[in-house]
Design a protein around this motif. Structure first.
Motif, PDB file in Angstrom:
ATOM      1  N   UNK A   7       7.895 -76.156 -60.540  1.00 36.33           N
ATOM      2  CA  UNK A   7       7.196 -74.865 -60.467  1.00 36.33           C
ATOM      3  C   UNK A   7       6.057 -74.915 -59.460  1.00 36.33           C
ATOM      4  N   UNK A   8       5.368 -76.052 -59.381  1.00 39.90           N
ATOM      5  CA  UNK A   8       4.270 -76.169 -58.415  1.00 39.90           C
ATOM      6  C   UNK A   8       4.789 -76.130 -56.980  1.00 39.90           C
ATOM      7  N   UNK A   9       5.939 -76.780 -56.729  1.00 45.41           N
ATOM      8  CA  UNK A   9       6.541 -76.709 -55.392  1.00 45.41           C
ATOM      9  C   UNK A   9       6.945 -75.273 -55.081  1.00 45.41           C
ATOM     10  N   UNK A  10       7.503 -74.569 -56.087  1.00 46.62           N
ATOM     11  CA  UNK A  10       7.888 -73.169 -55.887  1.00 46.62           C
ATOM     12  C   UNK A  10       6.682 -72.323 -55.519  1.00 46.62           C
ATOM     13  N   UNK A  11       5.560 -72.555 -56.193  1.00 44.84           N
ATOM     14  CA  UNK A  11       4.347 -71.782 -55.908  1.00 44.84           C
ATOM     15  C   UNK A  11       3.836 -72.075 -54.502  1.00 44.84           C
ATOM     16  N   UNK A  12       3.801 -73.340 -54.133  1.00 39.76           N
ATOM     17  CA  UNK A  12       3.294 -73.695 -52.796  1.00 39.76           C
ATOM     18  C   UNK A  12       4.218 -73.190 -51.696  1.00 39.76           C
ATOM     19  N   UNK A  13       5.518 -73.067 -51.999  1.00 40.20           N
ATOM     20  CA  UNK A  13       6.485 -72.616 -50.996  1.00 40.20           C
ATOM     21  C   UNK A  13       6.590 -71.098 -50.928  1.00 40.20           C
ATOM     22  N   UNK A  14       5.880 -70.403 -51.812  1.00 42.32           N
ATOM     23  CA  UNK A  14       5.926 -68.942 -51.800  1.00 42.32           C
ATOM     24  C   UNK A  14       7.210 -68.360 -52.352  1.00 42.32           C
ATOM     25  N   UNK A  15       7.900 -69.095 -53.237  1.00 41.70           N
ATOM     26  CA  UNK A  15       9.127 -68.576 -53.856  1.00 41.70           C
ATOM     27  C   UNK A  15       8.756 -67.423 -54.786  1.00 41.70           C
ATOM     28  N   UNK A  16       9.387 -66.251 -54.641  1.00 38.77           N
ATOM     29  CA  UNK A  16       8.976 -65.088 -55.440  1.00 38.77           C
ATOM     30  C   UNK A  16       9.293 -65.174 -56.930  1.00 38.77           C
ATOM     31  N   UNK A  17      10.358 -65.894 -57.327  1.00 40.32           N
ATOM     32  CA  UNK A  17      10.771 -65.872 -58.729  1.00 40.32           C
ATOM     33  C   UNK A  17      11.161 -67.269 -59.200  1.00 40.32           C
ATOM     34  N   UNK A  18      10.699 -67.613 -60.411  1.00 37.81           N
ATOM     35  CA  UNK A  18      11.034 -68.883 -61.044  1.00 37.81           C
ATOM     36  C   UNK A  18      11.574 -68.571 -62.431  1.00 37.81           C
ATOM     37  N   UNK A  19      12.866 -68.870 -62.656  1.00 39.35           N
ATOM     38  CA  UNK A  19      13.525 -68.577 -63.927  1.00 39.35           C
ATOM     39  C   UNK A  19      13.851 -69.905 -64.601  1.00 39.35           C
ATOM     40  N   UNK A  20      13.258 -70.124 -65.767  1.00 43.65           N
ATOM     41  CA  UNK A  20      13.423 -71.400 -66.437  1.00 43.65           C
ATOM     42  C   UNK A  20      14.167 -71.273 -67.752  1.00 43.65           C
ATOM     43  N   UNK A  21      15.009 -72.272 -68.026  1.00 48.01           N
ATOM     44  CA  UNK A  21      15.676 -72.327 -69.322  1.00 48.01           C
ATOM     45  C   UNK A  21      14.650 -72.568 -70.420  1.00 48.01           C
ATOM     46  N   UNK A  22      14.920 -71.989 -71.573  1.00 47.83           N
ATOM     47  CA  UNK A  22      14.086 -72.175 -72.752  1.00 47.83           C
ATOM     48  C   UNK A  22      15.007 -72.037 -73.959  1.00 47.83           C
ATOM     49  N   UNK A  23      14.457 -71.929 -75.151  1.00 52.30           N
ATOM     50  CA  UNK A  23      15.301 -71.899 -76.343  1.00 52.30           C
ATOM     51  C   UNK A  23      14.598 -71.168 -77.477  1.00 52.30           C
ATOM     52  N   UNK A  24      15.409 -70.594 -78.375  1.00 46.70           N
ATOM     53  CA  UNK A  24      14.841 -69.914 -79.545  1.00 46.70           C
ATOM     54  C   UNK A  24      14.273 -70.918 -80.544  1.00 46.70           C
ATOM     55  N   UNK A  25      14.423 -72.219 -80.244  1.00 46.16           N
ATOM     56  CA  UNK A  25      13.736 -73.233 -81.033  1.00 46.16           C
ATOM     57  C   UNK A  25      12.235 -73.042 -81.021  1.00 46.16           C
TER      58      UNK A  25
END
Length: 439
Positions: A239-257
């Motif tokens: 996520x930090x690399x995405x922010x520094x690279x100016x990536x507009x969207x970061x979609x991460x897997x998560x869980x109902x756990x």
């Protein structure tokens, strides 16, 4: 004249998309993956690069390949392409794919002449047509139409990645797979989870982060450390690399756990508080690790995924097919589930819909109890569900903590963030199971 041993199978479906768009979809990378039923054996080894004279190879078993060659003499774009089986001894197979314009829509007709068992062929055709029509609807959503992005994906070889990546590429998007080994081509980049390269995400419009050690297994300290360590820090660094690279969207897997193992009958939405337990702690930290300043961040809190290609259904299907299935424990626990293609649609929307942000419950709108799930699966497979599995069974396999947090967990979850306008392909469990099991 057709051989007496060869049968002709035909199916026509009207698809709500223009002729050229439907034909072009079939020629894009990933089409064969999207059309291959998950209950059938084998995997795609090579896609045809050209509908006119390309070759596709499916691996049915070690040393046994299905080689389908496209026939340039039976190719008339955008109205026709044909493939013929060029292997497997006496088995014959000729597949004509025909397309006709129909008042802004397209009439799709598949004709297969084959000596293969008829029931299997008919089930396959029904699956393919349903999948094609639904995928094209997904690509024509208002937030998706006309957009073409470069999307980096981790975990592309996992159960979710194998469904999502071809959904994205058939929609006209370029997918860059982030892999831990040596890249196989220009659409792969080497990703070191502990120290991602500063230029890893150059030129990328969105990241989908699916990678993480499997949660399934006995909840030993070693297993729990692997689950946690494969998620928290790798997510933060990516996520930090995405922010520094100016990536507009970061979609991460998560869980109902996130909601904890046992919330009783409480109806849980994205606004509900976190629960107690190992998985709740991991998921909370996992999501927090993705929240960096810059990108629009979406956390896809996934329920129990329904596909025979992986997860719980892959384990349960043979038991139920043998008439040995039944509810786990008392069967009163709530099970929040989602079909694999609906889950792929949620990720697709999370990438493309700029209004979607924060946690999103990726579950179907109708959760069921464990007892209702067992009855439904048994009915779809035409088998009884008379043998309940005592809670002792999961505890022996997963340990007490693992059984309570996974097999016996009760979470009644509602997908509020998706909104009432979100269209599920299979909002009911029976419809979802019939589609992925070809029933």
């Amino acid at each position: 004249m057709t051989s007496p041993l060869v049968r002709v199978h035909t199916l026509s479906t009207r698809v709500e998309a223009p002729l050229e768009e439907v034909f072009e979809w079939h020629g894009r990378p990933g089409a064969i993956h999207r059309l291959m039923p998950p209950w059938m054996p084998g995997k795609v080894r090579a896609e045809a690069t050209d509908l006119g004279d390309g070759t596709a190879v499916l691996s049915l078993a070690p040393g046994l390949d299905w080689v389908a060659r496209h026939d340039p003499e039976a190719y008339d774009p955008p109205r026709l392409f044909t493939d013929r089986l060029a292997s497997l001894g006496p088995l014959s197979w000729t597949h004509r794919h025909e397309f006709a314009a129909d008042a802004g829509s397209t009439l799709v007709t598949d004709t297969i002449e084959t000596s293969a068992p008829g029931g299997t062929v008919d089930r396959m055709l029904a699956y393919r047509h349903a999948q094609l029509a639904a995928d094209l609807r997904t690509h024509r959503r208002p937030y998706a139409a006309g957009r073409s992005l470069t999307i980096a994906v981790t975990g592309s070889s996992g159960t979710v990645g194998r469904a999502l990546v071809p959904l994205l590429t058939t929609g006209g998007h370029r997918v860059i797979r982030l892999v831990r080994g040596t890249p196989a081509g220009t659409d792969e980049r080497r990703w070191d989870p502990s120290s991602p390269a500063p230029d890893l995400l150059d030129g990328v419009d969105a990241v989908v982060h699916l990678a993480g050690a499997s949660i399934a297994g006995r909840f030993t300290e070693v297993h729990k450390a692997a689950v946690r360590d494969s998620r928290i820090e790798p997510t933060r660094r990516l996520a930090e690399v995405a922010a520094r690279s100016g990536v507009p969207a970061f979609v991460g897997a998560s869980a109902i756990g996130f909601y904890g193992a046992d919330r009783g009958r409480e109806l849980l939405t994205e606004g509900s508080g976190r629960g107690q337990g190992f998985l709740a702690d991991v998921v909370a930290d996992w999501e927090a690790a993705s929240r960096v300043e810059g990108p629009r961040v979406v956390n896809v809190r996934t329920g129990i995924v329904q596909t025979p290609a992986g997860g719980a259904l892959r384990l349960q299907r043979p038991l139920f097919a043998a008439g040995l299935g039944g509810p786990l424990g008392g069967g009163e626990q709530w099970l929040s589930w989602i079909g694999i293609d609906d889950l792929a649609d949620v990720y697709h929307r999370a990438v493309l819909d700029d209004t979607l942000e924060g946690p999103v419950n990726a579950v179907a709108p109708e959760p069921v109890t464990g007892r209702a799930y067992a009855k439904t699966l048994a009915r779809v497979l035409h088998r009884p569900a008379l043998l309940p599995t005592p809670a002792l069974g999961p505890r022996l396999l997963l340990g007490t903590e693992g059984a309570e947090e996974m097999a016996l967990a009760s979470q009644r979850v509602e997908p509020v963030a998706l909104g009432t306008s979100h269209e599920f392909r299979h909002p009911t469990l029976e419809a979802a199971l019939r589609h992925v099991l070809g029933r």
